[in-house]
Design a protein around this motif. Structure first.
Motif, PDB file in Angstrom:
ATOM      1  N   PRO A 290       0.840  -1.202   0.000  1.00 17.27           N
ATOM      2  CA  PRO A 290       0.000   0.000   0.000  1.00 17.27           C
ATOM      3  C   PRO A 290       0.876   1.252   0.000  1.00 17.27           C
ATOM      4  CG  PRO A 290      -0.589  -1.510   1.791  1.00 17.27           C
ATOM      5  CD  PRO A 290       0.710  -1.988   1.230  1.00 17.27           C
ATOM      6  N   VAL A 291       0.407   2.288  -0.664  1.00 17.98           N
ATOM      7  CA  VAL A 291       1.164   3.536  -0.658  1.00 17.98           C
ATOM      8  C   VAL A 291       1.355   4.039   0.771  1.00 17.98           C
ATOM      9  CG1 VAL A 291       1.067   5.973  -1.314  1.00 17.98           C
ATOM     10  CG2 VAL A 291       0.550   4.218  -2.979  1.00 17.98           C
ATOM     11  N   LEU A 292       0.341   3.858   1.613  1.00 17.90           N
ATOM     12  CA  LEU A 292       0.486   4.251   3.011  1.00 17.90           C
ATOM     13  C   LEU A 292       1.631   3.487   3.667  1.00 17.90           C
ATOM     14  CD1 LEU A 292      -0.563   5.874   5.398  1.00 17.90           C
ATOM     15  CD2 LEU A 292      -2.172   4.012   5.873  1.00 17.90           C
ATOM     16  N   GLY A 293       1.788   2.204   3.305  1.00 19.40           N
ATOM     17  CA  GLY A 293       2.905   1.430   3.837  1.00 19.40           C
ATOM     18  C   GLY A 293       4.244   1.949   3.368  1.00 19.40           C
ATOM     19  N   LEU A 294       4.297   2.422   2.122  1.00 20.46           N
ATOM     20  CA  LEU A 294       5.528   3.006   1.592  1.00 20.46           C
ATOM     21  C   LEU A 294       5.892   4.265   2.362  1.00 20.46           C
ATOM     22  CD1 LEU A 294       7.663   2.688  -0.649  1.00 20.46           C
ATOM     23  CD2 LEU A 294       6.184   4.035  -2.140  1.00 20.46           C
ATOM     24  N   ARG A 295       4.880   4.969   2.859  1.00 14.29           N
ATOM     25  CA  ARG A 295       5.117   6.205   3.609  1.00 14.29           C
ATOM     26  C   ARG A 295       5.549   5.933   5.055  1.00 14.29           C
ATOM     27  NH1 ARG A 295       5.871   8.454  -0.336  1.00 14.29           N
ATOM     28  NH2 ARG A 295       4.302   9.303  -1.727  1.00 14.29           N
ATOM     29  N   VAL A 296       4.914   4.961   5.707  1.00 13.02           N
ATOM     30  CA  VAL A 296       5.095   4.843   7.156  1.00 13.02           C
ATOM     31  C   VAL A 296       5.725   3.524   7.602  1.00 13.02           C
ATOM     32  CG1 VAL A 296       3.145   6.386   7.562  1.00 13.02           C
ATOM     33  CG2 VAL A 296       2.762   3.915   7.568  1.00 13.02           C
ATOM     34  N   ALA A 297       5.869   2.544   6.720  1.00 12.61           N
ATOM     35  CA  ALA A 297       6.443   1.255   7.134  1.00 12.61           C
ATOM     36  C   ALA A 297       7.303   0.674   6.023  1.00 12.61           C
ATOM     37  CB  ALA A 297       5.325   0.282   7.524  1.00 12.61           C
ATOM     38  N   ALA A 298       8.094   1.519   5.355  1.00 10.66           N
ATOM     39  CA  ALA A 298       8.894   1.067   4.210  1.00 10.66           C
ATOM     40  C   ALA A 298       9.863  -0.041   4.593  1.00 10.66           C
ATOM     41  CB  ALA A 298       9.644   2.249   3.600  1.00 10.66           C
ATOM     42  N   ASP A 299      10.503   0.071   5.750  1.00 17.47           N
ATOM     43  CA  ASP A 299      11.489  -0.944   6.151  1.00 17.47           C
ATOM     44  C   ASP A 299      10.864  -2.329   6.239  1.00 17.47           C
ATOM     45  OD1 ASP A 299      13.521   0.898   6.235  1.00 17.47           O
ATOM     46  OD2 ASP A 299      13.375   1.247   8.399  1.00 17.47           O
ATOM     47  N   GLU A 300       9.682  -2.409   6.858  1.00 11.79           N
ATOM     48  CA  GLU A 300       9.034  -3.702   7.024  1.00 11.79           C
ATOM     49  C   GLU A 300       8.666  -4.312   5.671  1.00 11.79           C
ATOM     50  OE1 GLU A 300       8.489  -0.979   8.736  1.00 11.79           O
ATOM     51  OE2 GLU A 300       7.779  -1.381  10.783  1.00 11.79           O
ATOM     52  N   PHE A 301       8.130  -3.516   4.762  1.00  7.08           N
ATOM     53  CA  PHE A 301       7.729  -4.044   3.455  1.00  7.08           C
ATOM     54  C   PHE A 301       8.941  -4.427   2.613  1.00  7.08           C
ATOM     55  CE2 PHE A 301       3.604  -2.077   4.440  1.00  7.08           C
ATOM     56  CZ  PHE A 301       2.754  -3.087   4.005  1.00  7.08           C
ATOM     57  N   PHE A 302       9.999  -3.614   2.640  1.00  2.19           N
ATOM     58  CA  PHE A 302      11.172  -3.947   1.841  1.00  2.19           C
ATOM     59  C   PHE A 302      11.932  -5.140   2.425  1.00  2.19           C
ATOM     60  CE2 PHE A 302      10.464  -0.102  -0.521  1.00  2.19           C
ATOM     61  CZ  PHE A 302      11.013  -0.388  -1.765  1.00  2.19           C
ATOM     62  N   ASP A 303      11.824  -5.360   3.712  1.00  4.14           N
ATOM     63  CA  ASP A 303      12.379  -6.599   4.278  1.00  4.14           C
ATOM     64  C   ASP A 303      11.710  -7.818   3.646  1.00  4.14           C
ATOM     65  OD1 ASP A 303      14.158  -5.284   5.888  1.00  4.14           O
ATOM     66  OD2 ASP A 303      12.959  -5.458   7.720  1.00  4.14           O
ATOM     67  N   GLN A 304      10.381  -7.733   3.459  1.00  7.75           N
ATOM     68  CA  GLN A 304       9.671  -8.844   2.823  1.00  7.75           C
ATOM     69  C   GLN A 304      10.105  -9.021   1.367  1.00  7.75           C
ATOM     70  OE1 GLN A 304       5.555  -7.737   3.408  1.00  7.75           O
ATOM     71  NE2 GLN A 304       5.413  -8.909   5.314  1.00  7.75           N
ATOM     72  N   ILE A 305      10.293  -7.914   0.659  1.00  6.56           N
ATOM     73  CA  ILE A 305      10.736  -7.987  -0.736  1.00  6.56           C
ATOM     74  C   ILE A 305      12.122  -8.634  -0.827  1.00  6.56           C
ATOM     75  CG2 ILE A 305      11.436  -6.585  -2.731  1.00  6.56           C
ATOM     76  CD1 ILE A 305       9.185  -4.604  -1.859  1.00  6.56           C
ATOM     77  N   GLU A 306      13.027  -8.217   0.065  1.00  5.22           N
ATOM     78  CA  GLU A 306      14.375  -8.798   0.065  1.00  5.22           C
ATOM     79  C   GLU A 306      14.331 -10.288   0.361  1.00  5.22           C
ATOM     80  OE1 GLU A 306      17.223  -6.700   2.408  1.00  5.22           O
ATOM     81  OE2 GLU A 306      16.604  -4.738   1.653  1.00  5.22           O
ATOM     82  N   ARG A 307      13.470 -10.696   1.305  1.00 10.19           N
ATOM     83  CA  ARG A 307      13.356 -12.115   1.626  1.00 10.19           C
ATOM     84  C   ARG A 307      12.836 -12.912   0.424  1.00 10.19           C
ATOM     85  NH1 ARG A 307       9.815 -11.084   6.569  1.00 10.19           N
ATOM     86  NH2 ARG A 307       8.960 -13.137   6.059  1.00 10.19           N
ATOM     87  N   ALA A 308      11.864 -12.328  -0.306  1.00 11.73           N
ATOM     88  CA  ALA A 308      11.320 -13.024  -1.479  1.00 11.73           C
ATOM     89  C   ALA A 308      12.376 -13.157  -2.576  1.00 11.73           C
ATOM     90  CB  ALA A 308      10.102 -12.265  -2.006  1.00 11.73           C
ATOM     91  N   LEU A 309      13.151 -12.096  -2.800  1.00 12.62           N
ATOM     92  CA  LEU A 309      14.216 -12.172  -3.801  1.00 12.62           C
ATOM     93  C   LEU A 309      15.293 -13.170  -3.390  1.00 12.62           C
ATOM     94  CD1 LEU A 309      14.569  -8.373  -4.696  1.00 12.62           C
ATOM     95  CD2 LEU A 309      13.742 -10.193  -6.220  1.00 12.62           C
ATOM     96  N   ALA A 310      15.652 -13.168  -2.108  1.00 14.09           N
ATOM     97  CA  ALA A 310      16.664 -14.114  -1.626  1.00 14.09           C
ATOM     98  C   ALA A 310      16.182 -15.550  -1.786  1.00 14.09           C
ATOM     99  CB  ALA A 310      16.999 -13.821  -0.168  1.00 14.09           C
ATOM    100  N   ALA A 311      14.888 -15.771  -1.475  1.00 12.67           N
ATOM    101  CA  ALA A 311      14.333 -17.126  -1.610  1.00 12.67           C
ATOM    102  C   ALA A 311      14.349 -17.595  -3.053  1.00 12.67           C
ATOM    103  CB  ALA A 311      12.905 -17.165  -1.051  1.00 12.67           C
ATOM    104  N   ALA A 312      14.256 -16.651  -3.994  1.00  9.46           N
ATOM    105  CA  ALA A 312      14.256 -17.006  -5.411  1.00  9.46           C
ATOM    106  C   ALA A 312      15.666 -17.113  -5.981  1.00  9.46           C
ATOM    107  CB  ALA A 312      13.474 -15.967  -6.205  1.00  9.46           C
TER     108      ALA A 312
END
Length: 321
Positions: A290-312
């Motif tokens: 969510p755009v709101l997540g990009l504003r207020v919780a970017a670290d948490e969401f990008f941690d998930q993105i990094e984990r998904a890329l690492a898993a792949a």
């Protein structure tokens, strides 16, 4: 003489009580001491009613003419009356009075013009504001309050954190308390504030500028974190024609959908779900941001993105979490 005066005194007292009760009904049971005295109630009578527990005091200057639990409307009236005759509810408190649901405040905020008397009170936060304008008062019933679009801007600027500011603005638009375009117009009146740039970004998102603004922010975050450059706005074809995926790492089978405020609307939910399912059936992993997540919780969401890329198996990101 005494026997003749007693009925008259009782009649006058009953008439005063009736005036007080009529006024109290229009203000959800809350009255300022100024209003009580103007209705002919003496200080001694106020003390006697409080002592007898027929009335209760709320803060320094307001009396509620019952002793039961305080309804929200009563609390809001008490807050406004505590600020004096020129006071109005402002910020989140004004929005709550306008119907905003689910947003909590520690103390209700009341604004008064420059030069008005201001005092400390544990129940209400009364402050002078240099942005006082006579035409900012909302129409309609209830306690005097600032217009919702102006109150939304002020509430965001006065919030304890960026997270709280973004949450307030998003809730105001989602619940229909004030539309994003009117909030944007009210924001144009603010020339300086430490949080002004952040609030402009959030309001821009709410206005529908999410595509360009959020994706630029997303790309900037990827570069800052050393993530590989994704492809943006990738075209796919589904049962109902073409659709776009916001961010794609084709090599590692990862899609990130950046959701703006419009994705919370009912008409978007079904289309989003169908597109999400189509992509998943193509054996791609889909994460939503969510755009709101990009504003207020970017670290948490990008941690998930990094984990998904690492898993792949994306190089340089370490083993899968």
């Amino acid at each position: 003489m005494k026997s003749l005066e007693t009925p008259r005194t009782a009649s006058l007292r009953a008439a005063r009580r009736q005036r007080v009760e009529r006024l109290a009904r229009t203000q959800s049971g809350a009255l300022s001491r100024r209003q009580l005295y103007a209705a002919g109630i003496t200080r001694a009578e106020v003390r006697a009613n409080l002592r007898a527990r027929r009335w209760q005091r709320v803060g320094r200057h307001v009396v509620v003419v019952h002793t039961g639990p305080l309804a929200l409307a009563t609390t809001l009236w008490a807050a406004q009356l505590s600020g004096g005759p020129r006071a109005r509810l402002d910020g989140a408190s004004s929005l709550i009075a306008a119907g905003l649901d689910g947003f909590q405040v520690d103390r209700h905020r009341v604004s008064v013009p420059r030069g008005a008397r201001v005092f400390r009170d544990r129940v209400v936060d009364v402050r002078q504001t240099r942005r006082w304008r006579t035409d900012d008062i909302a129409a309609g019933g209830g306690p005097p309050r600032t217009r919702s679009e102006v109150a939304a801007v002020r509430g965001a600027l006065w919030a304890r954190s960026d997270r709280q500011a973004a949450l307030l603005l998003t809730m105001v638009v989602q619940q229909g308390v004030a539309p994003a375009d009117r909030i944007g117009q009210a924001l144009l009146q603010v020339k300086r504030d430490p949080r002004l740039a952040f609030v402009i970004d959030v309001v821009t998102d709410l206005l529908g500028g999410v595509r360009s603004l959020a994706e630029l922010d997303f790309a900037r975050e990827c570069r800052r974190r050393g993530l590989p450059e994704p492809t943006r706005q990738v075209v796919r074809r589904g049962r109902d024609g073409r659709y776009y995926l916001d961010v794609v790492w084709e090599e590692w089978g990862l899609v990130v959908e950046v959701d703006g405020i419009q994705h919370a609307l009912a008409q978007e939910v079904v289309a989003d779900a169908l597109r999400h399912n189509d992509v998943t059936l193509a054996e791609l992993t889909v994460l939503r941001l969510p755009v709101l997540g990009l504003r207020v919780a970017a670290d948490e969401f990008f941690d998930q993105i990094e984990r998904a890329l690492a898993a792949a198996g994306c190089p340089g990101l370490g083993p899968a979490a």
